[in-house]
Scaffold this active site. Structure first.
Site, PDB file in Angstrom:
ATOM      1  N   CYS A 184       0.845  -1.231  -0.035  1.00  0.00           N
ATOM      2  CA  CYS A 184      -0.079  -0.143  -0.027  1.00  0.00           C
ATOM      3  C   CYS A 184       0.812   1.287   0.155  1.00  0.00           C
ATOM      4  CB  CYS A 184      -0.815  -0.105   1.162  1.00  0.00           C
ATOM      5  SG  CYS A 184      -1.858   1.665   1.354  1.00  0.00           S
ATOM      6  N   TRP A 215      -8.023  -6.261   5.744  1.00  0.00           N
ATOM      7  CA  TRP A 215      -6.653  -6.740   5.557  1.00  0.00           C
ATOM      8  C   TRP A 215      -6.285  -7.884   6.629  1.00  0.00           C
ATOM      9  CZ3 TRP A 215      -3.149  -4.857   2.202  1.00  0.00           C
ATOM     10  CH2 TRP A 215      -3.548  -3.675   1.417  1.00  0.00           C
ATOM     11  N   THR A 231      -8.579   0.128   6.702  1.00  0.00           N
ATOM     12  CA  THR A 231      -7.551   0.324   5.915  1.00  0.00           C
ATOM     13  C   THR A 231      -6.368   0.330   6.694  1.00  0.00           C
ATOM     14  OG1 THR A 231      -7.731   2.728   6.898  1.00  0.00           O
ATOM     15  CG2 THR A 231      -8.992   2.072   4.708  1.00  0.00           C
ATOM     16  N   VAL A 232      -5.276   0.346   5.972  1.00  0.00           N
ATOM     17  CA  VAL A 232      -3.801   0.562   6.332  1.00  0.00           C
ATOM     18  C   VAL A 232      -3.266   1.950   5.922  1.00  0.00           C
ATOM     19  CG1 VAL A 232      -3.233  -1.889   6.870  1.00  0.00           C
ATOM     20  CG2 VAL A 232      -2.685  -0.975   4.577  1.00  0.00           C
ATOM     21  N   TYR A 266      -5.340   6.507  -8.877  1.00  0.00           N
ATOM     22  CA  TYR A 266      -6.760   5.881  -8.459  1.00  0.00           C
ATOM     23  C   TYR A 266      -7.994   6.189  -9.309  1.00  0.00           C
ATOM     24  CZ  TYR A 266      -4.022   3.436  -4.923  1.00  0.00           C
ATOM     25  OH  TYR A 266      -3.310   2.555  -3.907  1.00  0.00           O
TER      26      TYR A 266
END
Length: 358
Positions: free
Chosen positions: A65, A98, A132-133, A196
């Site tokens: 990421c 995740w 999210t990370v 993105y």
């Protein structure tokens, strides 16, 4: 066939690949990122209930990421490894969370959870948003503190100073903050998120608008960097870190997978030299795992790449070629010093970085 081979990397097992993948493209619509993150902060005075404290928190990341990669770089440059432990999620995930599938028995060895979602749910039962990370987790409670990645690195730089290594660089110097913030705004909207908006565009018009904005900004950045080594001032700052993590993924992923294909990074001379300069700087390239990067994007985004096939290329040897950016002057770490080697357990496997053979 050696595992250093790009072909071996592409054919490697996709551990953690899930049966139910997320949906990233909405037909007929442009991509709009949800930026409403958990804005709790870890500060010196603990005003949000979470004071800076060595050993109390765990930074959870995924090398794949770009947003998490920023925190890995900053933590390393500042020498926060002994104060802030780091957990690594695998490169692939399902629509739910995740996962820690790289660890024995699929459990984070400190938090003892199989999915990052468990830490979110611990603090916010029924958490309704994406998992999210990067995320910072409070180890004693097992609850997530924040996933506000733009603020996380700034707080590492300004709030965690008591735990910085001797010789840590100033990545967000006070006299340059306004300019850094201005540069970061443009880099985020047009480049970091711009790739993105290209890749997740739901119609031709949205894609072409995002494409034009992306390359207009890359051309602008090329002009800015033609005669100065770094984005702001004569040292590495937060601005360089934020741009670098997108550029490092450009040719392996964004050029093809996200259709950002006017030019490869390697065909943009200034940005390519700038990227190699940073890549060859301790704390940058040694955090990049190209195998995980490719595996993540091509396996997780099944609505873009339904087969999950991972491309063999590109050849990565050229990341180590001379860049000559030192001729522009500048001092990478200012009055500070480079970080030492990565800690044991945090080294990118040789097979997953840039090949050094031949």
């Amino acid at each position: 066939m050696t595992t250093n081979s790009p072909r071996a990397a592409a054919a490697a097992p996709t551990e953690g690949a899930a049966t139910e993948q997320g949906v990233y493209v909405t037909t007929g619509q442009e991509f709009v990122r949800d930026t409403n993150y958990i804005d709790t902060r870890i500060t010196r005075d603990g005003r949000d209930g979470y004071p800076v404290e060595a050993g109390r928190y765990r930074l959870v990341v995924a090398r794949a990421c770009p947003w998490a990669n920023r925190t890995i770089i900053v933590r390393r440059l500042l020498g926060l490894e002994n104060a802030l432990s780091m957990g690594m999620c695998g490169p692939t995930h399902d629509s739910d969370s995740w996962t820690f599938d790289l660890d024995p028995e699929g459990l984070d060895p400190v938090l003892q959870i199989p999915r990052l979602k468990d830490a979110y749910e611990k603090r916010f039962p029924g958490y309704p948003k994406g998992i999210t990370v990067p995320a910072v987790v409070d180890i004693p409670t097992g609850a997530v503190v924040t996933n506000d990645y733009p603020q996380i690195t700034i707080d590492f730089e300004l709030e965690w100073t008591d735990h910085h290594r001797e010789g840590a660089p100033e990545l967000y110097p006070e006299h340059l903050r306004d300019e850094i913030d201005e540069v970061n705004r443009g880099v985020y909207t047009e480049v970091n998120n711009g790739v993105y908006r290209c890749g997740f565009a739901g119609d031709q018009e949205s894609y072409e608008k995002a494409y034009d904005r992306l390359f207009a900004k890359l051309d602008e950045l090329s002009e800015r960097l033609a005669n100065q080594r770094y984005l702001v001032g004569d040292t590495i700052t937060e601005a360089d870190i934020r741009l670098f993590t997108t550029l490092a993924r450009f040719d392996p992923v964004y050029h093809g997978h996200f259709k950002c294909n006017r030019s490869k990074l390697a065909e943009m001379p200034v940005l390519w030299a700038y990227s190699r300069d940073l890549f060859q700087t301790p704390g940058f390239g040694d955090t990049i795992d190209f195998t995980q990067i490719k595996r993540h994007y091509y396996v997780v985004h099944r609505d873009i790449n339904p087969t999950g096939v991972i491309p063999v290329g590109p050849d990565l040897h050229n990341w180590l070629t001379p860049h000559h950016r030192e001729e522009l002057g500048g001092r990478p770490f200012g009055d500070g010093t480079p970080p030492g080697p990565p800690q044991p357990g945090e080294v990118v496997p040789a097979a997953d970085g840039v090949p050094t053979d031949g």
